[in-house]
Design an enzyme around this catalytic site. Structure first.
Site: not given
Length: 1026
Positions: A199, A672
């Site tokens: 991922h 983030k």
């Protein structure tokens, strides 16, 4: 064709031979690309692509007039023409990537052979400290600022790469008088672990990768033919024939779908990741060891090399279930079987080759008694082999022995295949190997006999090395699960058993720790063999049980790491330990376990809390005893409760490294959450504080770096990143994720793979032995703390406090379209059902900003933080930042990553996305958001240039600068095509005509396919996804 090479076509005679080779290759690709398009699409398409690219400057910054002209051209395209144009640009980028990889591999081969004669100090070796005495002035420091590009090799990076080798490292250590005993101690405990993840899964299809490998092979053949021609050998038609084959291969590639036609399964991802072991790493890792051993011997001949598995591999593919419901216990079991299948097939192939090779006859060579005795035992156990081959091999003992070995391997493979299918093996009584150590013992027996009779066999030595490294498991599987899954499971279990007066999830942290600690001192089971719980709870329980089954079948090493994502408190760790106890992976009576619990700290708050969490864990007697390998190895008294049986059942034997605690730090979510600068500083601080706590409690620490492929998720050059870590936090041990999206760029070619592994290993050694000391200068830390806080405040002010930002993000970026790409088995969002930033995973978050050329997560907030600092004392603080950049590896790494990212940003192109994709009623609001982002970009760019003393971004790295420029000019027209397709796609529900977009009658599916093709192309051009 219109000048794709731009400035590369000028003054060819001024460039060194290495660059001339690259320029020649680029010209070949240009000609092949144009030929393919002409044959497949016609001259009109070639002319169109010329026009679109001629409208864009080499730097890729599209002016307003250029954008208007390009959009007008694109408006006239029907959907088929737009898709062909997008595919053509995507093909171009992938061909350029191949050329760069081939060039870099060629450079590595050349440089490695030259290193024997001349080595130079490594970057970052200035101002280093070790226990040896040396003068700081003895180490020459060269910033390399403002140097004329033409006076260097084509790659400035190439010089750095040259310094990232074993052959350069050990002379440097000798020059700096690092005590050999320190080097030996570090080498003896050297532990470099790389963990493959799925991922984000590689966006390029496996089928396309096969086509690309064919192109690489043909280019290498062309290289060989051209070299022979230079020496007067070969035939003149050979090069032309290979070019024809290249043209045929690229035409086949053109007619192959780029997009995945179905969402890959987890086992598809397993197959994709293991491909790199099959093609490159299985044969490459033994070569890495040989390089290490040879280089060490050249400088420190009296030192012992490391163990052969000093560099090992792990995998999350098939075992990481965090947010991926497709990863079930059954899938993890099949993954382990699949890995064993692959490695056994390689061993079978190698043994078959050895049978052909070792034709030694007893007529001409002695044989030791131990080999003859083993043959007698083999005959009694494998009589069918003896009956079939004894006559043929009656005077060839090695062949007969290897025939027995081969049969045992085949029996082992057949049994493993049955286990993979979930069947009961029918050959349990057949002679086979139950572990790699049994196979290894037989190989060493053969090796010993050869050595004692004056012979050696390189192929046998390589096989032994492979078995020592890969065993029968190939890689170790790490289990990862999110922390609340464990607490929710315990909540349901305890509610069913009615053991607590209130729900477990309602307990305070202190109450949870107290109850868990008590429960972890008894062998009394909580969970029966039957599971009367919900599917989610049963899945958690079954995961621990399958780990136990894996360890019993494949050996404990197959799976002994359990990672807790979003770990925030002590109870998160103790919950996993309790569930492990239920699966008999931990025996509380003696504090011995076969599983290592690894907390993963991801958000800024969790990173700041990590020191406290680990201190509390180290204070718990049962946890310290677990780390030590049991109560018997500590001064802690064994708990004696009435629930602990006096005659304990058989317990697991600890195979965990004594007093070793692994802690994982997450780059993606912290970035983030707080922005690039704040995230990197918090991770840096966490490493220092965790190492201090570990030393305080006498625990060895291994930091597991959860780095992504992009800068916004911790990516970037690994060598520089490792050198920028606090030296005390490494100590010869490191663990790093290798994301699915970067596997092809690092591991598709043997020499690039070896170089990547060599630079990581040398960086670990260098960072451990040669420490700058700058990380411990308190005033510097205070300044960084201030910069990080200011950066975080400005970043969060936009991302989380600007009321229009979420709508801006969803309209301006292709986030919704990205979620429809069939590239990963894992959902793009966490299972909350909301479309907010908290539920969005970091990977699609970064991917979206990359597509639109903002690349916002990798730089936003840095400029404001620096400007506010400069405003206090402009001249002095600028001098200080420049000094940091020159002297402090951490600060230089941060600024260099920001500079690299800013060079890939195209704010004009980003503005085009805003203008074209914003709903009319939202455009005024969104233009204000864009203005805020653009102002921060220009501010950050100007200040980075001041700090680095560069005239343009990446002036200190001309190759990367040229590479970025080569792509930027072509990404711009592809971006225009993407915007047009996205605009029409989003308005396809309305039947009214839409101005400024591609005119044609087309379905929503056709538009989506076109948009996804542009996403593929831009990802190839930017060289990363998320």
């Amino acid at each position: 064709m219109g000048s794709v090479l731009y400035s590369l076509s000028e003054s060819a005679n001024l460039y060194p031979a290495s660059e001339l080779f690259l320029r020649h290759r680029l010209q070949i690709v240009e000609e092949l690309w144009e030929s393919v398009l002409r044959q497949e699409c016609g001259q009109n398409m070639v002319d169109l692509l010329r026009q679109l690219r001629d409208l864009c400057s080499p730097e890729g910054q599209a002016t307003k007039d250029q954008a208007v002209s390009a959009v007008k051209l694109i408006e006239q395209l029907n959907i088929n023409e737009a898709i062909r144009a997008a595919r053509a640009f995507a093909l171009y980028f992938q061909l350029i990537n191949i050329i760069e990889q081939e060039y870099e591999q060629r450079q590595q081969l050349t440089r490695y052979s030259d290193l024997e004669a001349e080595t130079a100090p490594l970057n970052g070796s200035e101002n280093i400290t070790s226990s040896s005495n040396h003068n700081e002035d003895d180490v020459i420091f060269n910033r390399g600022l403002g140097t004329d590009f033409l006076g260097k090799n084509w790659t400035n990076r190439g010089q750095g790469k040259q310094k990232g080798t074993f052959a350069a490292l050990f002379p440097l250590l000798s020059k700096l008088n690092v005590p050999p005993q320190q080097i030996q101690r570090l080498i003896s405990q050297l532990d470099v672990r790389l963990v493959f993840t799925a991922h984000p899964t590689e966006i390029v299809r496996h089928t396309i990768r096969d086509k690309q490998r064919q192109v690489v092979d043909l280019l290498q053949q062309l290289d060989e033919v051209e070299n022979r021609a230079k020496d007067g050998g070969g035939y003149p038609w050979e090069a032309g024939e290979i070019r024809e084959k290249l043209l045929e291969e690229i035409r086949l590639w053109w007619r192959t779908d780029e997009l995945h036609q179905f969402k890959p399964t987890v086992l598809d991802e397993v197959d994709y990741a293991l491909h790199y072991f099959q093609e490159v790493l299985f044969d490459g890792i033994p070569q890495l060891y040989k390089r290490f051993k040879y280089a060490l011997n050249q400088t420190f001949s009296w030192l012992e090399p490391p163990s052969k598995d000093f560099c090992s591999f792990g995998s999350w593919v098939g075992s990481d279930r965090d947010g991926n419901p497709s990863v079930t216990p059954e899938i993890t079991w099949q993954t382990a079987c699949y890995q064993r299948k692959m490695v056994l097939e390689r061993y079978i192939k190698s043994v078959t080759q050895l049978i052909e090779l070792l034709s030694i006859s007893m007529h001409w060579s002695d044989v030791l008694p131990d080999l003859l005795e083993s043959l007698e035992l083999d005959q009694s156990q494998l009589s069918e082999v003896y009956d079939a081959l004894a006559l043929r091999y009656r005077q060839e003992p090695y062949r007969l022995k290897l025939a027995y070995v081969l049969k045992r391997l085949e029996n082992t493979r057949d049994r493993n295949l049955a286990l993979y299918k979930g069947e009961t093996p029918t050959n349990e009584d057949s002679p086979m190997y139950r572990s790699g150590s049994e196979f290894l013992a037989e190989l060493r027996l053969i090796q010993h006999n050869l050595t004692e009779t004056g012979l050696s066999c390189r192929e046998l030595d390589n096989l032994i090395c492979q078995v020592e490294i890969f065993d029968f498991n190939l890689t170790k599987l790490d289990i990862r699960q999110e922390s609340t899954r464990h607490s929710d499971a315990l909540n349901e279990i305890l509610d069913y058993l009615q053991l607590l007066p209130q729900p477990y999830n309602d307990l305070s942290e202190e109450q949870r720790v107290a109850w868990l600690t008590t429960e972890l001192q008894t062998r009394r089971p909580l969970i029966s063999s039957e599971l009367p719980f919900s599917d989610k709870t049963n899945d958690v329980i079954k995961t621990f049980r399958v780990v136990r089954s894996l360890q019993q079948e494949f050996g404990i090493n197959i799976c002994q790491t359990y990672i807790i994502s979003m770990c925030r408190q002590v109870s998160d760790v103790l919950e996993v330990l309790l569930l492990a106890k239920e699966a008999r992976l931990f025996d509380p009576a003696i504090a011995v376990g076969t599983i290592q619990v690894v907390p993963l700290f991801e958000t800024v708050e969790d990173l700041q809390r990590s020191r406290s969490v680990m201190r509390q864990l180290f204070e718990l007697p049962l946890y310290r005893a677990l780390l030590a390998g049991g109560y018997k190895n500590t001064e802690v008294k064994v708990p004696n409760t009435e629930l602990t049986p006096q005659s304990p059942a058989p317990s697991p034997q600890s195979v965990l490294t004594p007093d070793l605690q692994e802690v994982m730090l997450g780059y993606s979510d912290s970035n983030k959450d707080s922005g690039f600068l704040s995230s990197n500083w918090e991770i840096h601080k966490a490493q220092k504080s965790l190492q201090q706590i570990a030393e305080e409690y006498g625990v060895n620490l291994r930091i597991f770096h959860g780095r992504g492929g992009s800068v916004g998720r911790g990516g970037g050059p690994a060598h520089e990143a490792i050198l920028a870590q606090p030296g005390h936090s490494i100590n010869g041990r490191i663990k790093i994720t290798e994301q699915g999206e970067v596997l092809a760029s690092k591991y598709s070619l043997l020499d690039l793979a070896l170089y990547n592994l060599e630079t990581i290993t040398t960086a670990v050694i260098q960072a451990s032995l040669l420490r700058t000391g700058f990380d411990d200068i308190e005033p510097w830390n205070e300044i960084m703390e201030e910069l990080a806080a200011r950066s975080r405040q400005h970043y969060r002010g936009l991302i989380y406090e600007q009321p229009d930002f979420i709508d801006f993000f969803h309209q301006v970026t292709p986030i919704e379209e990205i979620s429809q790409l069939q590239i990963s088995s894992r959902p793009a969002r966490r299972p909350s059902g909301k479309k907010d930033l908290s539920s969005l995973r970091a990977i699609p978050w970064v991917f979206s900003w990359t597509q639109t050329r903002f690349l916002l997560p990798s730089w936003y907030g840095v400029g404001t933080a620096l400007q506010e600092f400069f405003n206090e004392e402009p001249e002095e603080h600028l001098k200080l930042m420049r000094y940091f950049y020159v002297k402090w590896p951490f600060f230089k790494m941060v600024i260099s990553k920001v500079e690299m990212t800013l060079a890939k940003v195209d704010m004009q192109m980003a503005g085009h996305y805003v203008q074209e994709l914003s709903d009319p009623e939202d455009k005024p609001r969104f233009e204000k958001v864009f203005e805020q982002i653009a102002n921060e970009y220009y501010l950050t760019r100007d200040l980075v240039l001041k700090i680095t003393d560069h005239g343009r971004l990446l002036d200190g790295d001309p190759v990367l600068q040229r590479s970025v420029q080569l792509r930027n000019g072509t990404i711009v027209p592809l971006g225009f095509i993407q915007v047009s397709l996205l605009k029409r796609l989003r308005q396809s529900k309305n039947n009214t005509a839409t101005s400024g977009v591609i005119h044609s009658r087309y379905s929503k599916g056709e538009l989506l396919r076109g948009a996804l093709l542009t996403i593929n192309g831009i990802a190839a051009g930017m060289r990363n996804t998320g």
